[in-house]
Design an enzyme around this catalytic site. Structure first.
Site, PDB file in Angstrom:
ATOM      1  N   THR A 121       0.437  29.354  64.927  1.00 45.29           N
ATOM      2  CA  THR A 121       1.633  30.195  64.912  1.00 45.29           C
ATOM      3  C   THR A 121       2.791  29.353  64.394  1.00 45.29           C
ATOM      4  O   THR A 121       3.159  28.357  65.022  1.00 45.29           O
ATOM      5  CB  THR A 121       1.933  30.700  66.336  1.00 45.29           C
ATOM      6  N   PHE A 250       0.478  45.405  79.781  1.00 44.84           N
ATOM      7  CA  PHE A 250       1.602  44.480  79.981  1.00 44.84           C
ATOM      8  C   PHE A 250       2.719  45.094  80.821  1.00 44.84           C
ATOM      9  O   PHE A 250       3.885  44.854  80.568  1.00 44.84           O
ATOM     10  CB  PHE A 250       2.141  43.993  78.626  1.00 44.84           C
ATOM     11  N   CYS A 261       1.534  30.042  74.452  1.00 46.48           N
ATOM     12  CA  CYS A 261       2.076  30.863  73.360  1.00 46.48           C
ATOM     13  C   CYS A 261       3.417  31.523  73.679  1.00 46.48           C
ATOM     14  O   CYS A 261       4.418  31.226  73.030  1.00 46.48           O
ATOM     15  CB  CYS A 261       1.052  31.920  72.960  1.00 46.48           C
ATOM     16  N   ARG A 329      -0.987  25.193  80.568  1.00 47.86           N
ATOM     17  CA  ARG A 329       0.247  24.891  79.839  1.00 47.86           C
ATOM     18  C   ARG A 329       1.346  25.886  80.239  1.00 47.86           C
ATOM     19  O   ARG A 329       1.137  27.092  80.189  1.00 47.86           O
ATOM     20  CB  ARG A 329      -0.008  24.939  78.328  1.00 47.86           C
TER      21      ARG A 329
HETATM   22  N1  NAD Z   1      -4.222  29.492  72.572  1.00 45.74           N
HETATM   23  C1  NAD Z   1      -4.046  30.751  72.200  1.00 45.74           C
HETATM   24  O1  NAD Z   1      -4.337  31.685  72.943  1.00 45.74           O
HETATM   25  C2  NAD Z   1      -3.483  31.071  70.839  1.00 45.74           C
HETATM   26  C3  NAD Z   1      -3.582  32.381  70.354  1.00 45.74           C
HETATM   27  C4  NAD Z   1      -3.061  32.670  69.095  1.00 45.74           C
HETATM   28  C5  NAD Z   1      -2.446  31.665  68.352  1.00 45.74           C
HETATM   29  N2  NAD Z   1      -2.350  30.404  68.872  1.00 45.74           N
HETATM   30  C6  NAD Z   1      -1.708  29.370  68.040  1.00 45.74           C
HETATM   31  O2  NAD Z   1      -2.729  28.581  67.466  1.00 45.74           O
HETATM   32  C7  NAD Z   1      -2.311  27.205  67.390  1.00 45.74           C
HETATM   33  C8  NAD Z   1      -3.309  26.338  68.128  1.00 45.74           C
HETATM   34  O3  NAD Z   1      -3.305  26.695  69.496  1.00 45.74           O
HETATM   35  P1  NAD Z   1      -4.393  26.131  70.507  1.00 45.74           P
HETATM   36  O4  NAD Z   1      -4.090  26.720  71.833  1.00 45.74           O
HETATM   37  O5  NAD Z   1      -5.733  26.295  69.914  1.00 45.74           O
HETATM   38  O6  NAD Z   1      -3.983  24.574  70.484  1.00 45.74           O
HETATM   39  P2  NAD Z   1      -4.667  23.363  71.240  1.00 45.74           P
HETATM   40  O7  NAD Z   1      -3.570  22.486  71.667  1.00 45.74           O
HETATM   41  O8  NAD Z   1      -5.662  23.859  72.232  1.00 45.74           O
HETATM   42  O9  NAD Z   1      -5.491  22.613  70.085  1.00 45.74           O
HETATM   43  C9  NAD Z   1      -4.919  21.984  68.983  1.00 45.74           C
HETATM   44  C10 NAD Z   1      -5.886  20.893  68.517  1.00 45.74           C
HETATM   45  O10 NAD Z   1      -5.420  20.386  67.263  1.00 45.74           O
HETATM   46  C11 NAD Z   1      -5.663  18.993  67.229  1.00 45.74           C
HETATM   47  N3  NAD Z   1      -4.827  18.364  66.199  1.00 45.74           N
HETATM   48  C12 NAD Z   1      -3.493  18.092  66.205  1.00 45.74           C
HETATM   49  N4  NAD Z   1      -3.111  17.545  65.034  1.00 45.74           N
HETATM   50  C13 NAD Z   1      -4.192  17.488  64.248  1.00 45.74           C
HETATM   51  C14 NAD Z   1      -4.432  17.050  62.895  1.00 45.74           C
HETATM   52  N5  NAD Z   1      -3.427  16.581  62.139  1.00 45.74           N
HETATM   53  N6  NAD Z   1      -5.692  17.119  62.412  1.00 45.74           N
HETATM   54  C15 NAD Z   1      -6.693  17.600  63.182  1.00 45.74           C
HETATM   55  N7  NAD Z   1      -6.533  18.051  64.442  1.00 45.74           N
HETATM   56  C16 NAD Z   1      -5.301  17.990  64.983  1.00 45.74           C
HETATM   57  C17 NAD Z   1      -5.364  18.543  68.645  1.00 45.74           C
HETATM   58  O11 NAD Z   1      -5.964  17.290  68.927  1.00 45.74           O
HETATM   59  C18 NAD Z   1      -5.967  19.705  69.479  1.00 45.74           C
HETATM   60  O12 NAD Z   1      -7.305  19.460  69.822  1.00 45.74           O
HETATM   61  C19 NAD Z   1      -0.893  27.176  67.968  1.00 45.74           C
HETATM   62  O13 NAD Z   1       0.025  27.290  66.915  1.00 45.74           O
HETATM   63  C20 NAD Z   1      -0.844  28.413  68.837  1.00 45.74           C
HETATM   64  O14 NAD Z   1       0.454  28.923  68.960  1.00 45.74           O
HETATM   65  C21 NAD Z   1      -2.864  30.085  70.075  1.00 45.74           C
END
Ligand code: NAD
Length: 440
Positions: A121, A250, A261, A329
């Site tokens: 995001t 919701f 998020c 988180r």
């Molecule tokens: N968690 C959710 O429910 C959700 C839903 C929709 C969108 N998102 C969005 O998706 C994105 C990821 O969310 P998440 O919850 O999966 O994050 P997360 O923190 O669980 O995972 C991110 C991963 O990326 C890795 N990382 C960081 N920098 C890196 C790089 N340069 N190269 C390779 N790996 C790297 C980290 O080590 C970590 O394992 C965010 O922007 C979030 O807003 C999350």
């Protein structure tokens, strides 16, 4: 198709597994070496229903591999998905260092036309920054696609495999064609693939999360008003939810939203507006209401026991920001536990999946219990913070025997006040009439 997914968190891992399940050849990359080593051993770093089985099957079939090297994963890939974290920076803006770092690694590694897809995001306009970051690093053609992810933790596999809609933001027709090829198998029941420009796609994700967060803060304020007026928020919720313009989703009041998020995305909307010369007071209010709501349970505790909680012992059921995940988180439970400890109370916590996460946050300042009943021993009150299904029908007689005082502060309205009266509990829900004096 050969695909690389950068980032193996909730989004990256689920996306990688989802694409592999359709027969693609997927490499998932992370900078976290222990995480990649664990994944290679078949250990899953997150709790997500259905993920272990799908992951094991695709690894066995040779369609899913894990790597520390973006260069290795990107070589020969036609589509590269960026799914790294975008946490809030101290000023509330989205911290894009991981996204821009990943883009630079990809830029150096592509070896032919590549579709670079942001699933993270990211604030409106990030796609332009990505283009600018990659262009000097490669002579190969690439298109940036903004493909926001709408999966929900706790139902992530289902959401990814059967999305309500897929949003593809791009100006490149070749990129859109590749994205359609990738996503069409997921929408065979007729849900739409919506194509639009990158900027609108980036805005769509923030608008969706901002609206959902607004509904939660709105209902929390209605609940607080119900407490003052004697109305029952559960009746009100049902009374409005049947209106088709409103719907039921919701509308459940609680202890505030958390997770990785909503909080950061609400803050990013506020800062994005500011960067464009606009205040967004509605979003600022949504955030303020949420911050206040996270303190509601502790304020109710103070009403019951006084501001000094020394000598008082509290049990907490549920630590994750929502059920069926191990994600803590920005979970409201953190505010609740810290609030009790700060006032001198002692705390025993139970969560079905997140005790390992909780230990990182609370260390030896609380006691940890694998079994929900064990957390109740000698408690002056139970605080319910997450609505795990297994809390819905507990053995109330056993609970009363274990607790020093039969008081439940329910941040998720799991029980009916009248039933709790019959079980002999003082019961303080959110936005409903409390049961103050147990009759049994
Ligand atoms: N968690 C959710 O429910 C959700 C839903 C929709 C969108 N998102 C969005 O998706 C994105 C990821 O969310 P998440 O919850 O999966 O994050 P997360 O923190 O669980 O995972 C991110 C991963 O990326 C890795 N990382 C960081 N920098 C890196 C790089 N340069 N190269 C390779 N790996 C790297 C980290 O080590 C970590 O394992 C965010 O922007 C979030 O807003 C999350």
């Amino acid at each position: 198709m050969k695909i690389a997914v950068i980032g193996t968190g909730y989004v990256g891992l689920v996306s990688g597994v989802g694409f592999a399940e359709l027969g693609h050849d997927v490499t998932c990359v992370d900078v976290d070496a222990p995480r990649i080593a664990a994944l290679r051993r078949g250990e899953i770093p997150i709790h997500e229903r259905g993920l272990p089985e799908l992951l094991a099957r695709n690894v066995r079939a040779g369609r899913l591999t894990f790597s520390l090297s973006t260069a290795e994963a990107v070589a020969g890939a036609r589509a590269v998905f960026i799914a790294v974290g975008t946490p809030s920076a101290p000023d509330g803006t989205a911290d894009l260092r991981a996204v821009l770092g990943a883009a630079a690694d990809i830029g150096r590694a592509i070896d032919g036309f590549t579709v670079v897809v942001t699933k993270s995001t990211v604030p409106v306009g990030t796609w332009v920054q990505l283009h600018a970051a990659m262009s000097p690093l490669t002579t190969h053609d690439f298109d940036i696609v903004s493909n926001p992810e709408f999966l929900k933790e706790g139902a992530a596999i289902d959401d990814f495999m059967k999305p309500d809609r897929v949003v593809i933001g791009s100006v490149g027709s070749k990129a859109i064609e590749i994205m359609r090829e990738l996503y069409e198998p997921f929408v065979r029941t007729g849900n739409p693939i919506i194509t639009m420009d990158n900027t609108s796609a980036e805005m769509t994700k923030y608008a969706a999360n901002a609206l959902l967060a607004t509904r939660i803060s709105f209902m929390n304020e209605i609940a607080n008003l119900c407490e003052r007026t004697g109305a029952d928020v559960d009746q009100v919720r049902r009374g409005i939810g049947y209106d088709r313009r409103i719907g039921h989703h919701f509308l459940f009041p609680g202890v505030g939203y958390g997770g990785s998020c909503f909080p950061k995305d609400v803050r990013a909307v506020i800062t994005t507006a500011r960067e464009h010369g606009m205040e967004f007071p509605l979003m600022a209010a949504v955030e303020d209401v949420n911050e206040a709501q996270k303190h509601r349970l502790v304020l109710k505790v103070v009403d019951e026991f006084g501001a000094n909680l020394r000598g008082k012992h509290f049990a907490i059921w549920g630590l994750t920001f929502k059920p069926r995940t191990d994600d803590m988180r920005e979970a409201p439970s953190i505010t609740v536990v810290e609030g009790l400890l700060k006032r001198g109370g002692t705390v025993a916590v139970h969560d079905p999946e997140a005790l390992h996460e909780a230990k990182k946050l609370f260390g030896d300042r609380v006691s940890y219990h694998r079994v929900n009943y064990e957390a109740l021993a000698g408690a002056d009150a139970l605080l319910i913070v997450t609505e795990w299904n297994e809390f819905r029908r507990p053995d109330f007689a056993r609970m009363r025997q274990l607790m020093r005082q039969p008081i439940i502060l329910d941040g998720r309205n799991l029980y009916e006040p009248e039933v709790m009266r019959e079980h002999g509990f003082a019961y303080l829900p959110i936005g409903r009439t409390p049961v103050r004096v147990p009759t049994a």
